[in-house]
Write a protein that holds these residues in place. Structure first.
Motif, PDB file in Angstrom:
ATOM      1  N   UNK A   1      -5.753   5.462  -9.548  1.00 63.33           N
ATOM      2  CA  UNK A   1      -4.440   5.921  -9.988  1.00 63.33           C
ATOM      3  C   UNK A   1      -3.759   6.618  -8.819  1.00 63.33           C
ATOM      4  N   UNK A   2      -2.488   6.429  -8.742  1.00 66.31           N
ATOM      5  CA  UNK A   2      -1.788   6.990  -7.583  1.00 66.31           C
ATOM      6  C   UNK A   2      -0.527   7.724  -7.953  1.00 66.31           C
ATOM      7  N   UNK A   3      -0.045   8.451  -6.963  1.00 64.00           N
ATOM      8  CA  UNK A   3       1.234   9.142  -7.099  1.00 64.00           C
ATOM      9  C   UNK A   3       1.992   8.990  -5.786  1.00 64.00           C
TER      10      UNK A   3
ATOM     11  N   UNK B   1      -1.635   3.720  -5.978  1.00 68.51           N
ATOM     12  CA  UNK B   1      -1.828   4.405  -4.689  1.00 68.51           C
ATOM     13  C   UNK B   1      -2.180   3.456  -3.559  1.00 68.51           C
ATOM     14  N   UNK B   2      -1.695   2.220  -3.640  1.00 68.11           N
ATOM     15  CA  UNK B   2      -2.041   1.247  -2.584  1.00 68.11           C
ATOM     16  C   UNK B   2      -1.335   1.533  -1.273  1.00 68.11           C
ATOM     17  N   UNK B   3      -0.258   2.285  -1.320  1.00 71.64           N
ATOM     18  CA  UNK B   3       0.494   2.743  -0.131  1.00 71.64           C
ATOM     19  C   UNK B   3       1.318   1.660   0.550  1.00 71.64           C
TER      20      UNK B   3
ATOM     21  N   UNK C   1       1.759   9.266  -0.174  1.00 70.14           N
ATOM     22  CA  UNK C   1       0.991   8.635  -1.260  1.00 70.14           C
ATOM     23  C   UNK C   1      -0.359   9.322  -1.462  1.00 70.14           C
ATOM     24  N   UNK C   2      -0.688   9.543  -2.723  1.00 66.89           N
ATOM     25  CA  UNK C   2      -1.995  10.094  -3.096  1.00 66.89           C
ATOM     26  C   UNK C   2      -2.694   9.080  -3.979  1.00 66.89           C
ATOM     27  N   UNK C   3      -4.006   9.043  -3.873  1.00 65.86           N
ATOM     28  CA  UNK C   3      -4.747   8.075  -4.679  1.00 65.86           C
ATOM     29  C   UNK C   3      -6.049   8.710  -5.161  1.00 65.86           C
ATOM     30  N   UNK C   4      -6.289   8.531  -6.454  1.00 64.97           N
ATOM     31  CA  UNK C   4      -7.529   9.047  -7.043  1.00 64.97           C
ATOM     32  C   UNK C   4      -8.308   7.855  -7.590  1.00 64.97           C
TER      33      UNK C   4
END
Lengths: 77, 264, 358
Positions: free
Chosen positions: A5-7, A53-55, A68-71
Motif C-alpha cells: 500500500x502506498x501514499x 507505492x510503485x513510484x 512516495x511512501x510504500x508499506x
C-alpha cells in the motif's frame, strides 16, 4: 502473498499539470484537480485509495513534485 | 483459534521515514523550474541530481550550463556551476577539468549548443578525450528562441524556420552528432537515452551514473544524448509529445549504447 | 639582480609566464606570436606544472580560459589580431563574470587577414571594449622585450586585484625582436582558491556559480554599476606612463609601444636640430593618462601623435588636451614602421613650417 500500500504526497505549488504522472500510474490513482494552484495550473491529486507505492509517478514527474511512501504487508496465514 | 490483531492502515502508518521509496534529491533546489509543463529538461535535471546525490559527489562536481532553455540550470542544480557562452561549454569544461583533474565535470547542452554553434568545441573536446561528461538534450528544436529548426530537426518536421517542413535540399539533413562522436577514439562512452517513459527514465539515470563512474576511472570523453521533447514548440500537449518521441523521434534516433569501454 | 638573458619578445613573455606561476595556458598558433605556445610546450614541462594546451581555435582557447579562470587559477592566452577578434565574445563574458586572466595581443596589420607585419591597429578594439557591452580591459603596452617580461607579472597582479581581464598589447616587432632582459625569479603562489571560484562545494558553505547572465534589467544595471565603479577605481589608481624631457619642452611627441620607442630616437634628432621636444608614452592605454596631457597642454605649442595605424590613440590624446593645444598625427599603416626621420619631417611640417608642406 504480499500486498503493498502506498501514499503519494504532491507539492501542488510546483506541479504544472503536465499529466505525465497520471499517464504513468498503473492504478489510476491520480487525476487533475479542478482547482488551480498559484501559478494557474490544474495540479495532480490523489483521487482513489488504491496506490501501491510503485513510484512511477514520481520517477516520471519532471518537476520533482512527488514523494512516495510504500508499506509492504505480508498476509498472515 | 487466536484472534488476529487488526492493524489499521492509514496515512499515518504509511507515511513514515522507513517507508519512503522516493523523494526529490536534495541536490535539486526546492524551487519551481522555469521549464514548460512536461519538459524533459526538468526530468533530466532531477535524475542527474539524484545520481550526484547517490554517489555522494555533491562537493566534487562542477557543471557548465551554456545557452539554451537550460541556461538557468544553475538555479536548480545545487552544485558549483559556470554559465558559458553559446556553444562553448565543451571548451569551458576543458578549462575546468584541465586545472581540476580530480573533480567531476559535466556540461548540460541542447542540440543547438552542442551540435550547431558549438560543433567545433564539442568534437575537439571529444577527440582529445577530455575526461568529462556531456549531457546532450536532443529535442529537435530551438526551445529558448521559440521553435526554430535545430540541427537535429527531423525530415519534414515543422518549425518556425521550416514552416513547410524540413527539406534536406534547402535545410540540410538531421545531424546525428552522437553517432559521429562515437567514431572518435577519445570518446569512450557514448549512449542515447530518453526520458519519455518511466522505464526509460530509469535507464537514462543508469547511463548517467555509468558515465560518472567512467569519468572516475579517467577513461575519456562521455556523451549521454537524451532524446527529449518540447511540447510548447512542437505545439503539442505533454502527453502528445511523448507519443511523438516514441513514434517519430526514436525510429530516427534509436536508443541504446553506441560505445562502452571494455570491461565496463 | 635576476637572471640576464638575450631573448625574443615572445619567448621572454612565455618564460615570464612560467616564472609568474601561471597555472594554465590555452592558445592557438598565429603569426607573429606562435613562439609563445612553442616555447611553453617545450619549456613549461621542465620547469612547472603548467597546463599547456593547443586549442581547436581562438574561440576554444578563450573559453578554456574562462573555465580555468573560474576555478581561481592564474591563466593566460596569447594571439594576434585576427585571433584576438575571435576572442572578443569570450572577453566580454570574462569581463562580465569578473574573472581574472591575462591576454597578449601581438598586433599585426589589418583589417581582415591583413599582414603578418607589426601594427598598432588594434588600439580601439583593446581599449574601448572590443566585444559587446560596457566593459574595459586593463591594457598594458610594452615598448621593449624587458617590458614583455615585467608586464606579465604586473598583468596577473592587476587581473587578480580587480577580477578583470588584462591585455598586453604589443606588436609583431616587440614579439619578434631580441633584446637583453632581466628575468624575475620564480614566484611561489598561494594556491588556495578564492571564495568566488568554482572548485566544488565547500562543506558548510553555499555553492557558487559564475555567470554573465542577469535577465532582470534591474539586476543587469546593478552589475553594470559595479563594473563601472571598478573602472573608476582603476582609472584613479592604475595609470602608468613615462615622460621624457618635459621640463623645457615646447612640443611633445607621443605614442605607445614601438611607436613611442621610435619617437624617442626622433626626439633626439629633433633636439640636435634645436627643437625643444619632450615625450609622453602611455604605458597603460586603459586607464589612459588623460591628466598628464591635460596638465601639460597649456604650456605646449603642439603635440605630434605617432602611431602605426590611421590615428586611434589620437582620439584619446585630443580628449586629454581638451582643446588646450594643437594635436597633429603621423602614422603608417598596414604593417609599415615609421622611421625617426619621417617623424621629424612630419613634426617640422606641422609645427615649424606651419603645415605648409603637410
Amino acid at each position: 502473498m504480499a500486498k503493498a500500500v502506498g501514499e503519494v504526497i504532491i507539492d501542488i505549488e510546483k506541479c504544472k499539470g503536465c499529466e505525465l504522472c497520471i499517464e504513468a500510474c498503473p492504478e489510476d490513482t491520480l487525476a487533475l484537480a479542478n482547482a488551480i494552484n498559484k501559478k494557474g495550473y490544474r495540479y495532480a491529486e490523489v483521487v482513489a485509495n488504491n496506490c501501491t507505492g510503485c513510484a512511477n509517478c514520481a520517477i516520471i514527474c519532471p518537476d520533482a513534485c512527488i514523494t512516495v511512501y510504500r508499506l509492504i504487508m505480508k498476509k498472515i496465514a | 483459534m487466536s484472534e488476529i490483531p487488526t492493524i489499521e492502515i492509514n496515512k499515518e502508518t504509511i507515511i513514515k521515514p522507513e517507508n519512503l521509496v522516493y523523494k526529490p534529491p536534495k541536490t535539486l533546489f526546492d524551487t519551481p523550474m522555469h521549464y514548460c509543463p512536461g519538459c524533459g529538461h526538468s526530468t533530466v535535471h532531477k535524475i542527474f541530481m539524484e545520481v550526484v546525490e547517490e554517489m555522494g559527489i555533491e562537493n566534487d562536481i562542477i557543471g557548465v550550463a551554456p545557452v539554451g532553455c537550460s541556461v538557468f540550470a544553475y538555479y536548480y542544480m545545487n552544485v558549483d556551476m559556470q554559465e558559458a557562452a553559446h556553444g562553448r561549454a565543451c571548451a569551458v569544461a576543458t578549462g575546468i577539468k584541465r586545472v581540476l583533474p580530480d573533480k567531476f565535470v559535466f556540461t548540460y547542452q541542447g542540440d543547438g549548443d552542442f551540435a550547431a554553434i558549438g560543433t567545433a568545441e564539442s568534437i575537439h573536446a571529444a577527440n582529445r578525450g577530455e575526461n568529462f561528461l556531456v549531457i546532450f538534450i536532443n529535442n529537435a528544436v530551438y526551445g529558448m528562441t521559440s521553435g526554430q529548426m535545430a540541427p537535429t530537426t527531423l525530415y519534414d518536421m515543422v518549425s518556425t524556420t521550416t514552416p513547410y517542413g524540413r527539406d534536406p535540399k534547402i535545410h540540410g539533413h538531421p545531424f546525428k552528432i552522437t553517432d559521429l562522436i562515437a567514431q572518435l577514439p577519445g570518446a569512450v562512452y557514448v549512449t542515447r537515452q530518453s526520458v519519455h517513459t518511466t522505464a526509460n527514465v530509469r535507464k537514462a539515470k543508469k547511463a548517467l551514473r555509468k558515465a560518472l563512474e567512467i569519468q572516475k576511472l579517467n577513461l575519456g570523453f562521455q556523451l549521454v544524448e537524451i532524446v527529449s521533447n518540447c511540447p510548447s514548440n512542437w505545439r503539442m500537449t505533454p502527453l502528445e509529445s511523448l507519443k511523438f518521441i516514441e513514434e517519430q523521434m526514436l525510429p530516427f534516433y534509436p536508443l541504446g549504447d553506441l560505445k562502452v569501454p571494455e570491461g565496463i | 639582480m635576476g637572471e640576464i638573458r638575450l631573448m625574443k619578445g615572445n619567448e621572454a613573455l612565455a618564460e615570464a609566464m612560467i616564472r609568474a606561476g601561471c597555472d594554465a595556458y590555452f592558445g592557438y598558433p598565429i603569426t607573429p606570436q606562435s613562439e609563445v605556445i612553442e616555447y611553453l610546450s617545450r619549456e613549461a614541462p621542465k620547469k612547472s606544472k603548467m597546463v599547456v594546451l593547443q586549442a581547436e581555435s581562438e574561440l576554444g582557447a578563450i573559453n578554456m580560459i574562462y573555465g580555468a579562470a573560474g576555478c581561481g587559477k592564474r591563466v593566460m592566452t596569447t594571439s594576434s589580431s585576427p585571433g584576438i577578434s575571435l576572442m572578443q565574445e569570450g572577453l566580454s563574458y570574462i569581463a562580465s563574470a569578473q574573472l581574472p586572466c591575462l591576454v597578449a595581443n601581438i598586433n599585426r596589420g589589418g583589417p581582415g587577414l591583413g599582414t603578418i607585419q607589426p601594427s598598432q591597429s588594434d588600439y580601439m578594439q583593446a581599449v574601448k571594449g572590443g566585444g559587446h557591452g560596457d566593459y574595459h580591459l586593463i591594457v598594458l603596452a610594452p615598448y621593449s622585450v624587458q617590458e614583455m617580461v615585467d608586464f606579465v607579472k604586473i598583468g596577473f597582479e592587476l587581473a587578480e586585484k580587480y577580477r578583470n581581464p588584462v591585455m598586453i598589447l604589443a606588436d609583431g616587432a616587440i614579439g619578434q625582436m631580441m633584446e637583453k632582459v632581466e628575468l624575475f625569479d620564480f614566484i611561489e603562489r598561494n594556491q588556495e582558491a578564492p571564495e568566488w571560484a568554482t572548485v566544488g562545494r565547500r562543506p558548510g558553505k553555499d555553492r557558487v556559480f559564475i555567470t554573465s547572465l542577469f535577465i532582470q534589467p534591474e539586476k543587469m544595471e546593478e552589475v553594470n554599476k559595479i563594473l563601472q565603479a571598478k573602472y573608476r577605481e582603476v582609472e584613479k589608481k592604475e595609470v602608468r606612463y613615462q615622460q621624457l624631457n618635459i621640463e623645457d619642452a615646447e612640443y611633445l611627441l607621443t605614442g605607445y609601444g614601438l611607436g613611442a620607442r621610435i619617437c624617442m630616437k626622433a626626439m633626439e634628432i629633433g633636439r640636435e636640430k634645436g627643437y625643444k621636444i619632450g615625450l609622453i608614452r602611455p604605458i597603460t592605454l586603459y586607464p589612459f593618462p588623460y591628466n598628464v596631457y591635460n596638465e601639460l597642454a597649456p604650456k605646449i605649442k603642439g603635440i605630434l601623435d605617432v602611431e602605426m595605424n590611421a590615428g586611434q590613440m589620437l582620439e584619446d590624446v585630443k580628449l586629454a588636451v581638451d582643446g588646450k593645444t594643437t594635436v597633429k598625427f603621423y602614422g603608417r599603416m598596414g604593417g609599415m614602421i615609421p622611421t625617426p626621420e619621417e617623424i621629424i619631417e612630419s613634426f617640422e611640417n606641422h609645427f615649424i613650417y606651419g603645415g605648409k608642406n603637410v
